[in-house]
Design an enzyme around this catalytic site. Structure first.
Site, PDB file in Angstrom:
ATOM      1  N   HIS A 405     -29.640  35.216  38.717  1.00 41.94           N
ATOM      2  CA  HIS A 405     -28.248  35.056  38.581  1.00 41.94           C
ATOM      3  C   HIS A 405     -27.678  33.670  39.041  1.00 41.94           C
ATOM      4  O   HIS A 405     -26.426  33.233  38.701  1.00 41.94           O
ATOM      5  CB  HIS A 405     -27.210  36.255  38.981  1.00 41.94           C
ATOM      6  CG  HIS A 405     -25.998  36.718  38.164  1.00 41.94           C
ATOM      7  ND1 HIS A 405     -25.639  35.685  37.131  1.00 41.94           N
ATOM      8  CD2 HIS A 405     -25.209  37.838  38.257  1.00 41.94           C
ATOM      9  CE1 HIS A 405     -24.339  36.094  36.600  1.00 41.94           C
ATOM     10  NE2 HIS A 405     -24.206  37.378  37.105  1.00 41.94           N
ATOM     11  N   ASP A 409     -27.175  33.678  33.203  1.00 41.97           N
ATOM     12  CA  ASP A 409     -25.829  34.461  33.155  1.00 41.97           C
ATOM     13  C   ASP A 409     -26.135  35.619  32.105  1.00 41.97           C
ATOM     14  O   ASP A 409     -27.080  35.543  31.512  1.00 41.97           O
ATOM     15  CB  ASP A 409     -24.495  33.733  32.740  1.00 41.97           C
ATOM     16  CG  ASP A 409     -24.868  32.945  31.319  1.00 41.97           C
ATOM     17  OD1 ASP A 409     -25.372  33.591  30.487  1.00 41.97           O
ATOM     18  OD2 ASP A 409     -24.569  31.561  31.215  1.00 41.97           O
TER      19      ASP A 409
END
Ligand code: CAO
Length: 434
Positions: A405, A409
């Site tokens: 992350h 995204d």
């Protein structure tokens, strides 16, 4: 060694509030208490069986009203959420009442059966316990289990020893003239059982972490630094299954080992073309993303030596049949333990298919220095609605994608999975992209 259930059953016969150790099927050592109750007609109560268990289900009765029972005869089998236990009688007598039906819940401390006891016999039992003397109607028996050694005991003690396969010559008698009493057998068994249980529980084994497991240890420890997010979706594989079935009916497909995997590998590669950040690594400074030119797709593989992740190189250039050939070569190498170092290096993305083993969902962990991985569950036929709201059978498979992350995204992962999904659901798209 005594079967653990027997150990359990046996200890239920130990007298007043004796604290003892026993094991259940899983060899868990626990403490519990039992209490004795001698009377003309008795309500035989369900003893505390530990672990905070207050209720059990009656699985089977071994007796009915009117049956004559002796001490240690099996009365019933009960089941708790932790163990299955055989309850045995602590009295000689006649069954007068069963307090529960099969599948009813019995409560600890509540009567299980009523037994009309043989008053004389019970009394003798009492005397024997308190005086440690073998007071019984039957004569004392002797036997010579070992040369020169005479064993003295009453028949019920001999029966008990036989039931638990105890060699009487190895039991120290504490009665008059060295007679073996029931308590001696109980003590002997208690010691033996605890010893056996201890041996099982305490037998630890230390092994160095090596081979593939060592590689897994390292990559998974590194993976702890990665903030993972996981995105999951259901993919319809009905058409893909149909396609595989059709290929297998063709003369060219008869001997072909063609699983779901080559299709997913190709679909992933096509989707990676559109979302190259998933086929990347982070450089060691953590400041740059290195977009990899080749789609080197690692396949998590369960081998005899543990988890290995051999890599199919340059997937973007390969046809589904070429991917299949390479996959089958690597599966054979995994089976024979003949991976080359090249087979196991330079992966840029990973697919883990737990489906052949079983399981619906899996949350995969990224293999550093890669930044994304997908996992497939087992396909299954489930009811779903068609466009006209009719319920139809559909073969589905759950796919989960995990990504780093810090650089990927959720929206990118979702688009990547949707691109892959479209090709699997409409497999002709895979061939357009070859
Ligand atoms: N759903 C339903 N069936 C599946 C399936 C799935 N997701 N995946 C495989 N199958 C079927 C195959 O189609 C094959 O059946 P057919 O012979 O009728 O075609 C059968 O299961 C056996 O497949 P396979 O395992 O021989 O071949 P594969 O190409 O599907 O998988 C491999 C290869 C290497 C991925 C697999 O053998 C394996 O090792 N899986 C375990 C991966 C693993 O351990 N992951 C965890 C990693 S994290 O610790």
């Amino acid at each position: 060694m005594l079967p653990s259930r027997d150990i359990y059953t046996f200890f239920k016969h130990i007298g007043n509030s004796a604290k003892i150790i026993f094991s259940n099927k899983n060899h868990v050592v626990r403490n519990f208490y039992v209490s004795a109750n001698y009377a003309g007609q008795v309500s035989f109560k369900l003893s505390d069986i530990g672990e905070g268990i207050r209720e059990v289900t009656i699985k089977e009765w071994f007796v009915k009203v009117g049956d004559k029972v002796a001490q240690f005869d099996e009365i019933c089998e009960v089941q708790s959420d932790k163990a299955s236990v055989t309850i045995t009688s602590r009295y000689d007598g006649i069954i007068k009442k069963l307090h529960y039906k099969i599948d009813e819940m019995a409560s600890v401390g509540r009567p299980l059966v009523d037994i009309e006891t043989d008053a004389e016999g019970q009394e003798q039992e009492k005397v024997q316990v308190t005086n440690e003397e073998p007071v019984e109607e039957k004569p004392i028996e002797t036997s010579k289990n070992e040369p020169g050694m005479e064993v003295l005991c009453i028949p019920s003690v001999r029966r008990l020893a036989k039931e638990y396969k105890i060699d009487l010559s190895s039991v120290k008698g504490t009665g008059k003239a060295g007679r073996i009493l029931k308590e001696d057998i109980l003590k002997y068994l208690e010691k033996g059982a605890v010893h056996e249980v201890s041996r099982e529980v305490l037998h630890d084994k230390t092994e160095p972490i090596k081979g593939f497991q060592k590689a897994m240890f390292k990559t998974m420890t590194d993976a702890l630094k990665i903030p993972h997010f996981v995105y999951s979706d259901e993919i319809t594989v009905s058409k893909l299954s149909e396609l595989r079935r059709t290929i297998k009916t063709l003369p060219e497909g008869q001997d072909l080992k063609l699983s779901f995997m080559p299709f997913f590998i190709k679909a992933a590669s096509n989707a990676l073309q559109r979302y190259p950040v998933l086929n990347a690594t982070l450089d060691t400074s953590g400041e740059n993303i290195v977009y990899k030119g080749q789609h080197n797709i690692g396949i998590a593989m369960d081998t005899k030596a543990g988890l290995a992740v051999p890599v199919i190189k340059n997937v973007q250039k390969l046809t589904i049949i070429e991917i299949n050939n390479e996959l089958n070569r690597l599966i054979a190498s995994g089976r024979n333990g003949t991976f080359s170092p090249q087979d196991l290096s330079d992966g840029t993305f990973t697919i883990s298919n737990i489906g052949a083993i079983g399981g619906t969902y899996m949350k995969p962990i990224i293999m550093t220095p890669q930044v994304a991985i997908i996992a497939l569950g087992t396909s299954q036929v489930v009811p779903r609605f068609d466009d006209a709201n009719n319920v139809i059978p559909v073969e589905v498979l759950n796919l989960s994608g995990a990504a780093d992350h810090r650089i990927i995204d959720g929206a990118t992962m979702a688009r990547f999975v949707q691109t892959l999904k479209k090709q699997i659901q409409e497999p002709y798209l895979l061939f357009l992209n070859q």
